[in-house]
Structures are given as C-alpha cells and as structure tokens.
Scaffold this motif. Structure first.
Motif, PDB file in Angstrom:
ATOM      1  N   LEU A   1       0.861  -1.178   0.000  1.00 38.80           N
ATOM      2  CA  LEU A   1       0.000   0.000   0.000  1.00 38.80           C
ATOM      3  C   LEU A   1       0.900   1.231   0.000  1.00 38.80           C
ATOM      4  O   LEU A   1       1.681   1.433   0.924  1.00 38.80           O
ATOM      5  N   LEU A   2       0.807   2.040  -1.044  1.00 38.44           N
ATOM      6  CA  LEU A   2       1.554   3.285  -1.148  1.00 38.44           C
ATOM      7  C   LEU A   2       0.555   4.428  -1.123  1.00 38.44           C
ATOM      8  O   LEU A   2      -0.478   4.358  -1.790  1.00 38.44           O
ATOM      9  N   VAL A   3       0.859   5.481  -0.375  1.00 40.86           N
ATOM     10  CA  VAL A   3      -0.113   6.549  -0.158  1.00 40.86           C
ATOM     11  C   VAL A   3       0.486   7.905  -0.471  1.00 40.86           C
ATOM     12  O   VAL A   3       1.609   8.217  -0.051  1.00 40.86           O
ATOM     13  N   TRP A   4      -0.277   8.700  -1.214  1.00 40.04           N
ATOM     14  CA  TRP A   4       0.061  10.084  -1.459  1.00 40.04           C
ATOM     15  C   TRP A   4      -1.171  10.924  -1.160  1.00 40.04           C
ATOM     16  O   TRP A   4      -2.304  10.485  -1.397  1.00 40.04           O
ATOM     17  N   VAL A   5      -0.937  12.132  -0.654  1.00 44.11           N
ATOM     18  CA  VAL A   5      -2.056  13.001  -0.311  1.00 44.11           C
ATOM     19  C   VAL A   5      -1.870  14.393  -0.898  1.00 44.11           C
ATOM     20  O   VAL A   5      -0.749  14.854  -1.118  1.00 44.11           O
ATOM     21  N   GLU A   6      -3.015  15.023  -1.156  1.00 43.20           N
ATOM     22  CA  GLU A   6      -3.048  16.393  -1.647  1.00 43.20           C
ATOM     23  C   GLU A   6      -4.411  16.952  -1.286  1.00 43.20           C
ATOM     24  O   GLU A   6      -5.437  16.341  -1.596  1.00 43.20           O
ATOM     25  N   ASP A   7      -4.430  18.099  -0.658  1.00 41.40           N
ATOM     26  CA  ASP A   7      -5.674  18.695  -0.168  1.00 41.40           C
ATOM     27  C   ASP A   7      -6.385  17.666   0.715  1.00 41.40           C
ATOM     28  O   ASP A   7      -5.784  17.129   1.622  1.00 41.40           O
ATOM     29  N   LYS A   8      -7.624  17.379   0.446  1.00 39.76           N
ATOM     30  CA  LYS A   8      -8.373  16.382   1.239  1.00 39.76           C
ATOM     31  C   LYS A   8      -8.507  15.063   0.490  1.00 39.76           C
ATOM     32  O   LYS A   8      -9.359  14.241   0.786  1.00 39.76           O
ATOM     33  N   ASN A   9      -7.650  14.872  -0.512  1.00 39.27           N
ATOM     34  CA  ASN A   9      -7.678  13.666  -1.332  1.00 39.27           C
ATOM     35  C   ASN A   9      -6.511  12.750  -0.975  1.00 39.27           C
ATOM     36  O   ASN A   9      -5.389  13.222  -0.770  1.00 39.27           O
ATOM     37  N   ALA A  10      -6.784  11.466  -0.929  1.00 38.81           N
ATOM     38  CA  ALA A  10      -5.733  10.475  -0.693  1.00 38.81           C
ATOM     39  C   ALA A  10      -5.745   9.479  -1.850  1.00 38.81           C
ATOM     40  O   ALA A  10      -6.803   8.967  -2.215  1.00 38.81           O
ATOM     41  N   TRP A  11      -4.572   9.258  -2.420  1.00 38.20           N
ATOM     42  CA  TRP A  11      -4.400   8.270  -3.476  1.00 38.20           C
ATOM     43  C   TRP A  11      -3.645   7.095  -2.877  1.00 38.20           C
ATOM     44  O   TRP A  11      -2.575   7.275  -2.296  1.00 38.20           O
TER      45      TRP A  11
ATOM     46  N   ILE B   1      -7.291   3.740   5.909  1.00 35.83           N
ATOM     47  CA  ILE B   1      -8.425   4.571   5.474  1.00 35.83           C
ATOM     48  C   ILE B   1      -9.054   5.295   6.669  1.00 35.83           C
ATOM     49  O   ILE B   1      -9.329   6.497   6.608  1.00 35.83           O
ATOM     50  N   ASN B   2      -9.288   4.579   7.766  1.00 36.34           N
ATOM     51  CA  ASN B   2      -9.890   5.202   8.941  1.00 36.34           C
ATOM     52  C   ASN B   2      -8.977   6.274   9.533  1.00 36.34           C
ATOM     53  O   ASN B   2      -9.449   7.330   9.962  1.00 36.34           O
ATOM     54  N   GLY B   3      -7.661   6.024   9.532  1.00 38.93           N
ATOM     55  CA  GLY B   3      -6.713   7.020  10.031  1.00 38.93           C
ATOM     56  C   GLY B   3      -6.695   8.276   9.171  1.00 38.93           C
ATOM     57  O   GLY B   3      -6.669   9.393   9.684  1.00 38.93           O
ATOM     58  N   LEU B   4      -6.712   8.096   7.862  1.00 36.76           N
ATOM     59  CA  LEU B   4      -6.751   9.255   6.964  1.00 36.76           C
ATOM     60  C   LEU B   4      -8.059  10.030   7.127  1.00 36.76           C
ATOM     61  O   LEU B   4      -8.075  11.255   7.099  1.00 36.76           O
ATOM     62  N   SER B   5      -9.145   9.310   7.317  1.00 34.41           N
ATOM     63  CA  SER B   5     -10.435   9.960   7.528  1.00 34.41           C
ATOM     64  C   SER B   5     -10.413  10.810   8.792  1.00 34.41           C
ATOM     65  O   SER B   5     -10.913  11.941   8.799  1.00 34.41           O
ATOM     66  N   GLN B   6      -9.819  10.287   9.846  1.00 31.90           N
ATOM     67  CA  GLN B   6      -9.730  11.041  11.100  1.00 31.90           C
ATOM     68  C   GLN B   6      -8.878  12.297  10.941  1.00 31.90           C
ATOM     69  O   GLN B   6      -9.058  13.264  11.674  1.00 31.90           O
TER      70      GLN B   6
END
Length: 180
Positions: free
Chosen positions: A8-18, A37-42
C-alpha cells in the motif's frame, strides 16, 4: 504457503488520498488497509482514490472490508457529497467480483493515468494490530458486511462466518484463562 500482503503506497493532496495497491489484496492486508483509510479519515481526508492498476485480484475479506468502507464513505450514507472511495483502473476480474457480490454500486470506477505523485506528499502507514485475533475479527466483519449488503451472499459466506465466529469465541475464552 502464506500469501504476501499487498503493498500500500499513499500520497495526499488537499483532502484527497491516493492509495496504490500493488499485488493480491487479501485478508493479510485488510487490517492495514482498514486502519489506513480510517486514520486518513480522522485526519480530514474524505476522497480516496484506489489505484488498482497493479492489483490483479482481491479475496472476499478484502472485498468485504472495501464494501464496508464504501458504505461508510459513500455520500448516500454519510451526507458528505465529497466523500467517496473511487477505483482507478480496476482489472475486469475485480469488477466482476464487485458486481457478483452486489457491491459495485458503492464505488465510482475511473480509468486513465494515475496521479502525478511528484506533486504530492507521501504518507507513512500507521501501524496496524495484525495479530491473529484482529485478523479473524476483520475477516468475520468483512463477510458479515457482504451478507448484509446483499442477502444473496449469505449462502456463499455463512459457513466461513460461522467458523470465524466460533474461532473468535475460542480465542476470547483462551484470553480469559478459560479453555478454548
């Protein structure tokens, strides 16, 4: 032979997570995925784009976790029209599985190039509690979710759900010092 968890590789920008999922998405990676996903949502992220270009297959546990998150973050369920889980370049086999399980309506499917990750910040994955008990609990919840969303899944998963529930009961008994 134990199947290696998907990367799982994660990149973020604004309120978007890829999130790029590489490899076979199975129960081995479902706890990490759900925690992520739950952590990013929080942290305020509300749009999740899952790049499935390099994910050939998902097992029923991962699909159940994904469906549960689709319910949780779908606009019709949480009132936030921006919240969504979108699937980027899913393989036909994954689309067939989502359709056959009756959960494809929970996701928007996108096709095209992935995000330009050079412009985004990488995110460290939060540690997940991936002991046997947590994995079994996640597997049970995932299969219960699939049966709840689409009752035609009950014959497919009732036996595995019953086995997992009994296994968890034994583990809880062992945790309390009682024989399993």
């Amino acid at each position: 032979m134990k199947t290696a968890p998907a990367d799982l590789l994660v990149w973020v920008e604004d309120k978007n997570a890829w999130i790029k999922i590489t490899g076979r998405a199975s129960f081995n990676s479902s706890v990490d995925f759900k925690t992520l996903i739950n952590g990013l949502s929080q942290r305020g992220f509300c749009r999740f784009v899952l790049d499935l270009s390099d994910c050939p297959l998902m097992d029923s546990t991962f699909l159940g976790v994904l469906a549960g998150l689709g319910l949780k973050f779908g606009p019709s369920h949480n009132g936030d029209s921006r919240a969504a889980i979108e699937l980027l370049n899913p393989k036909p086999r994954i689309l067939d599985l989502l359709e056959n399980l009756g959960v494809s309506h929970l996701f928007k499917v996108l096709n095209g190039p992935g995000p330009d990750t050079e412009k985004m910040a990488s995110v460290e994955l939060p540690p997940a509690n991936t002991d046997r008990k947590e994995t079994s609990r996640t597997c049970l919840e995932a299969h219960q979710t699939l049966m709840h969303i689409n009752p035609s899944n009950i014959p497919k998963f009732k036996d595995v759900a019953q086995f997992l529930a009994e296994d968890l009961k034994k583990m809880d008994g062992a945790d309390n010092g009682k024989p399993g």
